[in-house]
Design an enzyme around this catalytic site. Structure first.
Site, PDB file in Angstrom:
ATOM      1  N   TYR A   1     -42.051 -18.216  22.156  1.00 50.48           N
ATOM      2  CA  TYR A   1     -42.309 -19.091  23.301  1.00 50.48           C
ATOM      3  C   TYR A   1     -42.536 -20.538  22.863  1.00 50.48           C
ATOM      4  O   TYR A   1     -43.097 -21.337  23.611  1.00 50.48           O
ATOM      5  CB  TYR A   1     -43.533 -18.615  24.089  1.00 50.48           C
ATOM      6  CG  TYR A   1     -43.305 -17.425  24.988  1.00 50.48           C
ATOM      7  CD1 TYR A   1     -42.876 -16.206  24.470  1.00 50.48           C
ATOM      8  CD2 TYR A   1     -43.536 -17.494  26.363  1.00 50.48           C
ATOM      9  CE1 TYR A   1     -42.686 -15.095  25.287  1.00 50.48           C
ATOM     10  CE2 TYR A   1     -43.349 -16.393  27.178  1.00 50.48           C
ATOM     11  CZ  TYR A   1     -42.933 -15.192  26.638  1.00 50.48           C
ATOM     12  OH  TYR A   1     -42.757 -14.106  27.455  1.00 50.48           O
ATOM     13  N   LYS A  18     -41.716  -6.745  13.153  1.00 49.76           N
ATOM     14  CA  LYS A  18     -40.288  -6.372  13.165  1.00 49.76           C
ATOM     15  C   LYS A  18     -39.679  -6.894  11.875  1.00 49.76           C
ATOM     16  O   LYS A  18     -38.585  -7.467  11.863  1.00 49.76           O
ATOM     17  CB  LYS A  18     -39.605  -6.949  14.416  1.00 49.76           C
ATOM     18  CG  LYS A  18     -38.203  -6.429  14.667  1.00 49.76           C
ATOM     19  CD  LYS A  18     -38.133  -4.935  14.961  1.00 49.76           C
ATOM     20  CE  LYS A  18     -36.699  -4.439  14.818  1.00 49.76           C
ATOM     21  NZ  LYS A  18     -36.586  -2.966  14.953  1.00 49.76           N
ATOM     22  N   ASP A  75     -40.395  -1.465  17.961  1.00 50.33           N
ATOM     23  CA  ASP A  75     -39.653  -0.421  18.690  1.00 50.33           C
ATOM     24  C   ASP A  75     -40.371   0.927  18.576  1.00 50.33           C
ATOM     25  O   ASP A  75     -40.563   1.637  19.571  1.00 50.33           O
ATOM     26  CB  ASP A  75     -38.187  -0.341  18.198  1.00 50.33           C
ATOM     27  CG  ASP A  75     -38.062  -0.348  16.678  1.00 50.33           C
ATOM     28  OD1 ASP A  75     -39.062  -0.618  15.981  1.00 50.33           O
ATOM     29  OD2 ASP A  75     -36.952  -0.071  16.184  1.00 50.33           O
ATOM     30  N   ASP A  94     -45.805  -9.542  24.985  1.00 50.47           N
ATOM     31  CA  ASP A  94     -45.442  -9.669  26.401  1.00 50.47           C
ATOM     32  C   ASP A  94     -44.848  -8.352  26.884  1.00 50.47           C
ATOM     33  O   ASP A  94     -45.227  -7.818  27.928  1.00 50.47           O
ATOM     34  CB  ASP A  94     -44.426 -10.812  26.565  1.00 50.47           C
ATOM     35  CG  ASP A  94     -43.894 -10.882  27.988  1.00 50.47           C
ATOM     36  OD1 ASP A  94     -44.714 -10.770  28.918  1.00 50.47           O
ATOM     37  OD2 ASP A  94     -42.665 -11.020  28.157  1.00 50.47           O
ATOM     38  N   ASP A 102     -46.725  -5.048  29.321  1.00 51.25           N
ATOM     39  CA  ASP A 102     -46.230  -4.453  30.572  1.00 51.25           C
ATOM     40  C   ASP A 102     -46.183  -2.936  30.454  1.00 51.25           C
ATOM     41  O   ASP A 102     -46.538  -2.209  31.388  1.00 51.25           O
ATOM     42  CB  ASP A 102     -44.822  -4.972  30.923  1.00 51.25           C
ATOM     43  CG  ASP A 102     -44.872  -6.161  31.881  1.00 51.25           C
ATOM     44  OD1 ASP A 102     -45.870  -6.912  31.837  1.00 51.25           O
ATOM     45  OD2 ASP A 102     -43.924  -6.331  32.668  1.00 51.25           O
TER      46      ASP A 102
END
Ligand code: IPM
Ligand code: MG
Length: 358
Positions: A138, A189, A222, A246, A250
């Site tokens: 971001y 990652k 993942d 982010d 959710d």
């Protein structure tokens, strides 16, 4: 009497409804608790303001809220204003200059709420996600050239700095250390992204040395989605980059039963600037104006705000009142499968605060 000056920015859509409910509940709570009160300054910034003034907030907006003790934020985003304008013009325009680099997102299955993981109950899913909130994916770095031509190029460059990574990982370790299980999962990652994410892992290992009481592990993002759904009880505190967190938050909110109850705190830990508290859900224009928005996410983030202000007993009382209310399916709003309204839920929380039983 202590007075907290709160900048209330309801923003767009249901943000207006839930922040009104939140301010009402906080006033009642202060009255019940004694010893402090709130002075709310309401700012009508957001997409309606944009349509009149051509900006989401005034030029001196930050100066007008810089001196407040906290910011109580609703939601931003409207169907007729591009999302990147509304977001960068208001929410990120506050988070970034006020250096709210630790975004804290607790997730629990509250009493009375059923997780889509049917076998999972409250104590097995009790997480706090710490989201890096100032850089990474971001960072806003990038550009677009040769628009519309076949050779068009567009980039969004993720920026990770040693200082930025270290401070958020340190915050997460400290938080993990303060929670009973002292367990931290560092999301990464670094198998595919071989520069910044490798630095991220190295910094995690360095910071870990300062927190020998915290058990920590590393998880590829993942694989993390699988662990969250298949083995939720193995997680407690989680730290991840801006974009990874982010997405994971959710998932976390969904697993806890509804996005309508999820809270978030944008914290400037050094307190050089006010921190900002908001429900995770967005402006939800499909239900705006109907009076059925779930105010629980806002009440829960109000608890985070009270903790930040040092009013722990009040935060605990509010959370008990919220849990009393969620335990009653008759007080569930439509996002939880019920027919309750913002008003009835708010009144029930107020009644629980005023009663002697919470
Ligand atoms: C969140 C939201 C925002 C984000 C949106 C509204 C841009 O999804 O707070 O998680 O991605 O940060
Ligand atoms: Mg999100």
């Amino acid at each position: 009497m202590k007075q907290y000056r709160i900048a209330a920015i309801p923003g767009d859509g249901i943000g207006k409804e839930v922040i009104a409910a939140g301010m009402e509940v906080l006033d009642v709570l202060a009255e019940r608790e004694g010893g402090f009160r709130f002075a709310f300054d309401r700012f009508d910034w957001g997409s309606d303001y944009y349509k009149i003034h051509g900006a989401m907030m005034p030029k001196d907006g930050l100066d007008r809220i810089r001196g407040h003790d906290a910011i109580f934020f609703g939601a931003v985003g409207a169907p007729d204003v591009p999302d990147h304008i509304s977001l960068w013009g208001l929410r990120l325009a506050i988070c970034q200059p006020f250096d709210q680099y630790a975004n804290v997102r607790p997730t629990r299955i509250l009493p009375g709420i059923t997780s889509p993981l049917r076998h999972v109950t409250g104590p097995e899913l009790d997480w706090v996600i710490v989201r890096e909130n100032s850089e990474g994916e971001y960072a806003g770095v990038g550009g677009r050239v040769h628009r519309g031509l076949p050779e068009e190029v567009a980039t969004d460059v993720s920026i990770m700095t040693r200082a930025g990574v270290e401070r958020v990982i340190r915050y997460a370790f400290a938080l993990a250390s303060a929670r009973p299980r002292k367990l931290l999962t560092v999301v990464t990652k670094s198998n595919a992204q071989r520069h910044a994410m490798v630095m991220w892992d190295e910094i995690a290992a360095e910071v870990a040395e300062d927190f020998p009481d915290v058990t920590w592990d590393k998880m590829l993002v993942d694989a993390m989605t699988m662990r969250m759904t298949m083995k939720p009880e193995t997680l407690d505190t989680i730290v991840a980059t801006n974009l990874h967190a982010d997405i994971l938050s959710d998932l976390a909110a969904a697993l806890a039963g509804s996005l309508g109850i999820a809270p978030t705190a944008n914290i400037n830990p050094e307190r050089r600037f006010p921190s900002m508290f908001e429900p995770i859900h967005g402006s939800a224009f499909d239900i705006a104006g109907k009076g059925i928005a779930n105010p629980v996410g806002t009440f829960w983030t109000a608890c985070q705000m009270l903790e930040h202000l040092g009013e722990r007993p009040a935060a605990d009382r509010l959370m008990r009142a919220v849990e009393r209310v969620t335990a009653d399916p008759g007080l569930h709003t439509p996002d939880l499968g019920g027919t309750a309204t913002t008003r009835t839920v708010t009144e029930a929380v107020i009644a629980a605060i005023r009663g002697d039983n919470v």
